[in-house]
Design a protein around this motif. Structure first.
Motif, PDB file in Angstrom:
ATOM      1  N   LEU A   1       1.037  -3.384  11.666  1.00 52.01           N
ATOM      2  CA  LEU A   1       1.818  -2.413  12.421  1.00 52.01           C
ATOM      3  C   LEU A   1       0.970  -1.205  12.799  1.00 52.01           C
ATOM      4  CD1 LEU A   1       5.336  -2.330  10.687  1.00 52.01           C
ATOM      5  CD2 LEU A   1       4.642  -3.535  12.764  1.00 52.01           C
ATOM      6  N   LEU A   2       0.056  -0.812  11.916  1.00 54.37           N
ATOM      7  CA  LEU A   2      -0.813   0.322  12.216  1.00 54.37           C
ATOM      8  C   LEU A   2      -1.660   0.041  13.453  1.00 54.37           C
ATOM      9  CD1 LEU A   2      -2.000   3.096  11.407  1.00 54.37           C
ATOM     10  CD2 LEU A   2      -3.727   1.837  10.102  1.00 54.37           C
ATOM     11  N   LEU A   3      -2.321  -1.104  13.496  1.00 55.69           N
ATOM     12  CA  LEU A   3      -3.169  -1.439  14.633  1.00 55.69           C
ATOM     13  C   LEU A   3      -2.355  -1.565  15.917  1.00 55.69           C
ATOM     14  CD1 LEU A   3      -5.552  -4.037  12.929  1.00 55.69           C
ATOM     15  CD2 LEU A   3      -6.078  -1.667  13.544  1.00 55.69           C
ATOM     16  N   LYS A   4      -1.147  -2.134  15.812  1.00 55.58           N
ATOM     17  CA  LYS A   4      -0.302  -2.282  16.996  1.00 55.58           C
ATOM     18  C   LYS A   4       0.135  -0.925  17.541  1.00 55.58           C
ATOM     19  CE  LYS A   4       2.748  -5.610  17.281  1.00 55.58           C
ATOM     20  NZ  LYS A   4       3.829  -6.588  17.016  1.00 55.58           N
TER      21      LYS A   4
ATOM     22  N   ARG B   1       0.860  -1.181   0.000  1.00 52.71           N
ATOM     23  CA  ARG B   1       0.000   0.000   0.000  1.00 52.71           C
ATOM     24  C   ARG B   1       0.893   1.227   0.000  1.00 52.71           C
ATOM     25  NH1 ARG B   1      -2.100  -4.177   2.685  1.00 52.71           N
ATOM     26  NH2 ARG B   1      -4.219  -4.774   2.075  1.00 52.71           N
ATOM     27  N   ASP B   2       0.901   1.914  -1.113  1.00 53.40           N
ATOM     28  CA  ASP B   2       1.872   2.966  -1.365  1.00 53.40           C
ATOM     29  C   ASP B   2       1.480   4.253  -0.633  1.00 53.40           C
ATOM     30  OD1 ASP B   2       3.720   4.742  -2.433  1.00 53.40           O
ATOM     31  OD2 ASP B   2       3.692   3.786  -4.399  1.00 53.40           O
ATOM     32  N   VAL B   3       2.420   4.790   0.144  1.00 51.37           N
ATOM     33  CA  VAL B   3       2.155   6.027   0.878  1.00 51.37           C
ATOM     34  C   VAL B   3       1.944   7.212  -0.064  1.00 51.37           C
ATOM     35  CG1 VAL B   3       3.415   5.262   2.916  1.00 51.37           C
ATOM     36  CG2 VAL B   3       4.627   6.526   1.127  1.00 51.37           C
ATOM     37  N   LEU B   4       2.315   7.070  -1.326  1.00 48.01           N
ATOM     38  CA  LEU B   4       2.131   8.153  -2.290  1.00 48.01           C
ATOM     39  C   LEU B   4       0.729   8.178  -2.892  1.00 48.01           C
ATOM     40  CD1 LEU B   4       5.563   8.028  -4.191  1.00 48.01           C
ATOM     41  CD2 LEU B   4       4.850   9.635  -2.411  1.00 48.01           C
ATOM     42  N   ASP B   5      -0.056   7.129  -2.642  1.00 49.43           N
ATOM     43  CA  ASP B   5      -1.425   7.105  -3.170  1.00 49.43           C
ATOM     44  C   ASP B   5      -2.259   8.215  -2.525  1.00 49.43           C
ATOM     45  OD1 ASP B   5      -0.805   4.965  -4.735  1.00 49.43           O
ATOM     46  OD2 ASP B   5      -1.753   3.468  -3.448  1.00 49.43           O
ATOM     47  N   GLY B   6      -3.092   8.841  -3.314  1.00 46.33           N
ATOM     48  CA  GLY B   6      -3.888   9.963  -2.821  1.00 46.33           C
ATOM     49  C   GLY B   6      -4.843   9.606  -1.706  1.00 46.33           C
ATOM     50  N   ASP B   7      -5.330   8.360  -1.678  1.00 46.48           N
ATOM     51  CA  ASP B   7      -6.300   7.962  -0.649  1.00 46.48           C
ATOM     52  C   ASP B   7      -5.652   7.145   0.469  1.00 46.48           C
ATOM     53  OD1 ASP B   7      -5.710   5.709  -2.100  1.00 46.48           O
ATOM     54  OD2 ASP B   7      -7.787   5.133  -2.483  1.00 46.48           O
ATOM     55  N   TYR B   8      -4.316   7.197   0.563  1.00 44.51           N
ATOM     56  CA  TYR B   8      -3.608   6.370   1.542  1.00 44.51           C
ATOM     57  C   TYR B   8      -4.067   6.662   2.973  1.00 44.51           C
ATOM     58  CZ  TYR B   8       0.143   4.518   4.467  1.00 44.51           C
ATOM     59  OH  TYR B   8       0.846   3.855   5.446  1.00 44.51           O
ATOM     60  N   ARG B   9      -4.102   7.938   3.351  1.00 47.31           N
ATOM     61  CA  ARG B   9      -4.442   8.267   4.746  1.00 47.31           C
ATOM     62  C   ARG B   9      -5.861   7.838   5.097  1.00 47.31           C
ATOM     63  NH1 ARG B   9      -2.313  14.363   5.815  1.00 47.31           N
ATOM     64  NH2 ARG B   9      -4.230  14.790   4.647  1.00 47.31           N
ATOM     65  N   GLU B  10      -6.777   8.052   4.171  1.00 47.74           N
ATOM     66  CA  GLU B  10      -8.158   7.676   4.434  1.00 47.74           C
ATOM     67  C   GLU B  10      -8.309   6.162   4.535  1.00 47.74           C
ATOM     68  OE1 GLU B  10     -11.967   7.845   5.464  1.00 47.74           O
ATOM     69  OE2 GLU B  10     -10.559   9.525   5.347  1.00 47.74           O
ATOM     70  N   PHE B  11      -7.570   5.456   3.696  1.00 51.47           N
ATOM     71  CA  PHE B  11      -7.610   3.993   3.733  1.00 51.47           C
ATOM     72  C   PHE B  11      -7.127   3.482   5.093  1.00 51.47           C
ATOM     73  CE2 PHE B  11      -5.059   0.091   3.238  1.00 51.47           C
ATOM     74  CZ  PHE B  11      -6.066  -0.801   2.890  1.00 51.47           C
ATOM     75  N   MET B  12      -6.007   3.998   5.581  1.00 50.28           N
ATOM     76  CA  MET B  12      -5.472   3.545   6.860  1.00 50.28           C
ATOM     77  C   MET B  12      -6.400   3.935   8.016  1.00 50.28           C
ATOM     78  SD  MET B  12      -2.888   1.973   5.721  1.00 50.28           S
ATOM     79  CE  MET B  12      -1.728   1.532   7.003  1.00 50.28           C
ATOM     80  N   ARG B  13      -7.032   5.093   7.893  1.00 49.57           N
ATOM     81  CA  ARG B  13      -7.968   5.516   8.924  1.00 49.57           C
ATOM     82  C   ARG B  13      -9.165   4.572   8.978  1.00 49.57           C
ATOM     83  NH1 ARG B  13     -12.618   8.223   9.564  1.00 49.57           N
ATOM     84  NH2 ARG B  13     -12.833   9.698  11.285  1.00 49.57           N
ATOM     85  N   GLU B  14      -9.635   4.136   7.824  1.00 49.01           N
ATOM     86  CA  GLU B  14     -10.800   3.254   7.789  1.00 49.01           C
ATOM     87  C   GLU B  14     -10.481   1.886   8.370  1.00 49.01           C
ATOM     88  OE1 GLU B  14     -14.302   1.827   4.687  1.00 49.01           O
ATOM     89  OE2 GLU B  14     -12.759   3.245   4.025  1.00 49.01           O
TER      90      GLU B  14
ATOM     91  N   VAL C   1      -8.558   1.324  10.900  1.00 53.03           N
ATOM     92  CA  VAL C   1      -8.682   1.500  12.348  1.00 53.03           C
ATOM     93  C   VAL C   1     -10.148   1.656  12.744  1.00 53.03           C
ATOM     94  CG1 VAL C   1      -8.097   2.996  14.290  1.00 53.03           C
ATOM     95  CG2 VAL C   1      -6.379   2.494  12.546  1.00 53.03           C
ATOM     96  N   ALA C   2     -10.889   2.431  11.954  1.00 58.94           N
ATOM     97  CA  ALA C   2     -12.294   2.698  12.284  1.00 58.94           C
ATOM     98  C   ALA C   2     -13.132   1.424  12.327  1.00 58.94           C
ATOM     99  CB  ALA C   2     -12.885   3.675  11.263  1.00 58.94           C
ATOM    100  N   LYS C   3     -12.769   0.414  11.566  1.00 54.44           N
ATOM    101  CA  LYS C   3     -13.530  -0.833  11.544  1.00 54.44           C
ATOM    102  C   LYS C   3     -13.524  -1.537  12.904  1.00 54.44           C
ATOM    103  CE  LYS C   3     -14.823  -1.316   7.135  1.00 54.44           C
ATOM    104  NZ  LYS C   3     -16.185  -1.622   6.686  1.00 54.44           N
ATOM    105  N   GLN C   4     -12.491  -1.268  13.726  1.00 54.36           N
ATOM    106  CA  GLN C   4     -12.392  -1.950  15.016  1.00 54.36           C
ATOM    107  C   GLN C   4     -12.362  -1.002  16.212  1.00 54.36           C
ATOM    108  OE1 GLN C   4      -9.892  -5.453  15.456  1.00 54.36           O
ATOM    109  NE2 GLN C   4      -9.181  -5.252  13.340  1.00 54.36           N
ATOM    110  N   ALA C   5     -12.196   0.294  15.970  1.00 55.79           N
ATOM    111  CA  ALA C   5     -12.014   1.245  17.069  1.00 55.79           C
ATOM    112  C   ALA C   5     -13.331   1.570  17.758  1.00 55.79           C
ATOM    113  CB  ALA C   5     -11.373   2.512  16.539  1.00 55.79           C
ATOM    114  N   ASP C   6     -13.248   1.928  19.045  1.00 58.95           N
ATOM    115  CA  ASP C   6     -14.429   2.396  19.762  1.00 58.95           C
ATOM    116  C   ASP C   6     -14.593   3.902  19.552  1.00 58.95           C
ATOM    117  OD1 ASP C   6     -12.558   3.636  21.427  1.00 58.95           O
ATOM    118  OD2 ASP C   6     -12.693   2.087  22.964  1.00 58.95           O
ATOM    119  N   ALA C   7     -15.690   4.445  20.031  1.00 53.46           N
ATOM    120  CA  ALA C   7     -16.007   5.858  19.799  1.00 53.46           C
ATOM    121  C   ALA C   7     -14.968   6.779  20.427  1.00 53.46           C
ATOM    122  CB  ALA C   7     -17.397   6.173  20.353  1.00 53.46           C
ATOM    123  N   GLU C   8     -14.435   6.382  21.574  1.00 56.00           N
ATOM    124  CA  GLU C   8     -13.456   7.223  22.263  1.00 56.00           C
ATOM    125  C   GLU C   8     -12.179   7.383  21.442  1.00 56.00           C
ATOM    126  OE1 GLU C   8     -11.176   7.464  26.611  1.00 56.00           O
ATOM    127  OE2 GLU C   8     -12.585   5.831  26.166  1.00 56.00           O
TER     128      GLU C   8
END
Length: 537
Positions: A289-292, A242-255, A257-264
């Motif tokens: 590594l992101l989740l960890k 997953r290339d950090v240069l992709d335009g949607d990289y940050r949103e992809f990584m955020r999603e 986390v969002a799939k498992q994260a709580d509201a807090e």
């Protein structure tokens, strides 16, 4: 507090699609895995290979009624435990495990109610007793239990040969109206056992038929395909990154986390967007590594995130890589030199370039380096091991550099690059914003830094794995990728070694404080997955 499940093994199959965050690359990979053409999926640890295999399985099952393509997920993670006197032990164990998983899948889906000739061949005969396991399952389990008594004899007479297996599959397809079995092999073979890998890919090629398609997940740089398997003709190779240069990289990584994260946690991410982006870029596209790392900074404030960037990428990420040399002494020179090459040369050289360009007012930065195609083979092997653990990512080969020389371009993990900075979060923001793949540090065919590796590398011999396994099973549970609570719980029960932890039952785990039936199952899965991953390299 969010309780992330960082391994696919921790997920129920029915939960997979709900956690799926697809890039266009992911969708291409999944479609290839579902197709009749054999696919090899290559990626570093934690990049999501197992998860995409499970996604392909889930999507095929959803459409099984219409398409009649039956997916069978088969994990070979237990290959490191097979130690018998059988000269063909790995071949026999693979076929036994494949047969067992196919039978389990057929019965789980309610596709069979009586035993025909095809099922009898796969099962090594009829079930031992009504409603009990087939003989073939007992054989697979006997091989996997052989590490407890190395050199034990396992009766493999009921295991079908390859042609009988294929004939049985054809008969089953005809009887049940199945168009094709889609075999999805995970953890294909022990990464430091080339003879296992060669045996696997020989079988992978030999199983190909109109009724069977094979797919496998492998690691970059440490996979031996053997002389009988031609990667260019026998399968399609797809790389997952997953290339950090992709335009949607940050949103992809955020999603992810969002799939498992709580509201807090999500509220904290919203308040501290730059801090989260620093963590997202630091993993260089690796979801595990992101989740960890996000779990280590639940408040997502600058203090927490800065500490993670400094500690995790200066210590933890290297601990896993250097730990390989303790387990596999024959590769020690390559593993240790690779770390020193990155820490003492690539990272300082790259940071110096970025600092110079900043001083000159150039809006450019790099995380890339290039190695000449004629560099010593040992150097290339050392870098491949770095790719296996995710410290570097291979970007592309055949890249033209200075004086029209040709070589391979790699990216070093962004977290490792900014970890030495006094203020790593703004350093990461600046680095990511100005990153360009056109700039890279070059290492030619005969640079002086190679000499220390060439002087220390001798003739490689594959070790006696029975002795290696005994030594690894005696290691403390603290070397496993478990939480502090899990390690302390094992120790409280007197389970100090990996071998003892592997033998524990769920009921025994429930004797530890704060562990009930549900938690014991989760903990058991985590222990087995982590121990087998450790033993496999």
């Amino acid at each position: 507090m969010s309780d992330f499940r960082i391994r696919t093994e921790d997920l129920l199959p029915e939960d997979v699609l709900g956690l799926y965050v697809a890039t266009s690359q992911d969708r291409t990979i999944v479609e290839s895995l579902k197709s009749p053409n054999p696919t090899i999926l290559e990626g570093s640890r934690g990049t999501g290979k197992s998860f995409l295999l499970r996604v392909a399985e889930a999507q095929l099952l959803e459409k099984f009624g219409a398409d009649r393509v039956l997916p069978v997920y088969i994990s070979f993670v237990r290959s490191s435990l097979v130690h018998t006197s059988d000269r063909m032990q790995f071949h026999h164990w693979m076929l036994a495990r494949i047969c067992s998983r196919i039978l389990r899948t057929l019965y789980k889906l309610g596709l069979v109610s009586k035993i025909d000739s095809g099922l009898s061949i796969l099962g090594g005969g009829a079930p031992l007793l009504s409603g009990t396991a087939f003989q073939i399952e007992k054989i697979a389990e006997a091989y996997e239990e052989s590490y407890k008594r190395p050199g034990v004899d396992v009766d493999s007479s009921a295991v079908p040969d390859t042609q009988d297996f294929k004939d049985a599959i054809e008969d089953i397809c005809g009887a049940l109206g199945i168009s094709r079995f889609c075999l999805l092999f995970d953890e294909s073979a022990h990464i430091f056992r080339p003879e296992q890998q060669r045996a696997f890919f020989t079988l992978f090629r030999d199983l190909r038929s109109p009724h069977i398609s094979c797919n496998a997940a492998v690691y970059p740089g440490v996979t031996a395909y053997g002389s009988t398997f031609d990667l260019a003709h026998d399968a399609t190779l797809l790389e997952i990154h997953r290339d950090v240069l992709d335009g949607d990289y940050r949103e992809f990584m955020r999603e992810i986390v969002a799939k498992q994260a709580d509201a807090e946690l999500m509220a904290a991410i919203e308040r501290n967007g730059e801090n989260f982006h620093a963590l997202a870029y630091s993993v260089s596209g690796n979801p595990r590594l992101l989740l960890k790392t996000v779990a280590l900074a639940p408040r997502m404030n600058a203090g927490e995130v800065g500490k993670v960037l400094k500690d995790f990428y200066r210590t933890d990420i290297w601990r896993e890589h250097s730990g390989l040399s303790e387990r596999y002494a024959g590769h020690k020179a390559l593993i240790d030199w690779g770390r020193l090459f990155i820490e003492n040369h690539v990272i300082p050289d790259t940071r110096a370039k970025n600092a110079q360009w900043l001083k000159e007012g150039k809006a450019e930065s790099t995380c890339y380096f290039w190695v000449h195609r004629d560099a010593p083979a040992a150097v290339k092997e050392a870098i491949r091991l770095l790719a296996y653990t995710g410290v570097v990512v291979k970007k592309d080969s055949g890249v033209i550099a200075t004086r029209s020389e040709i070589g391979t371009r790699y990216a070093v993990n962004l977290g490792c690059l900014v970890a030495p900075e006094a203020t790593p979060i703004p350093a990461m923001s600046s680095l990511a914003r100005q990153l360009t793949i056109k700039r890279f540090t070059e290492y030619g065919a005969n640079v002086p830094v190679y000499k220390s590796l060439l002087d220390s590398v001798g003739k490689f011999e594959e070790p006696d794995m029975s002795q290696v396994l005994v030594a690894q099973l005696a290691k403390p549970v603290s070397v496993l990728d478990l939480t502090g609570f899990q390690v302390q719980s094992l120790r409280s029960l007197g389970l100090e070694s990996i071998g003892k932890a592997l033998r524990v039952s769920e009921s025994e785990l429930q004797r530890a404080p704060y562990i009930g039936p549900k938690r014991s199952r989760q903990m058991m899965n985590a222990i087995v997955a982590s121990a087998l991953e450790y033993l496999s390299g």
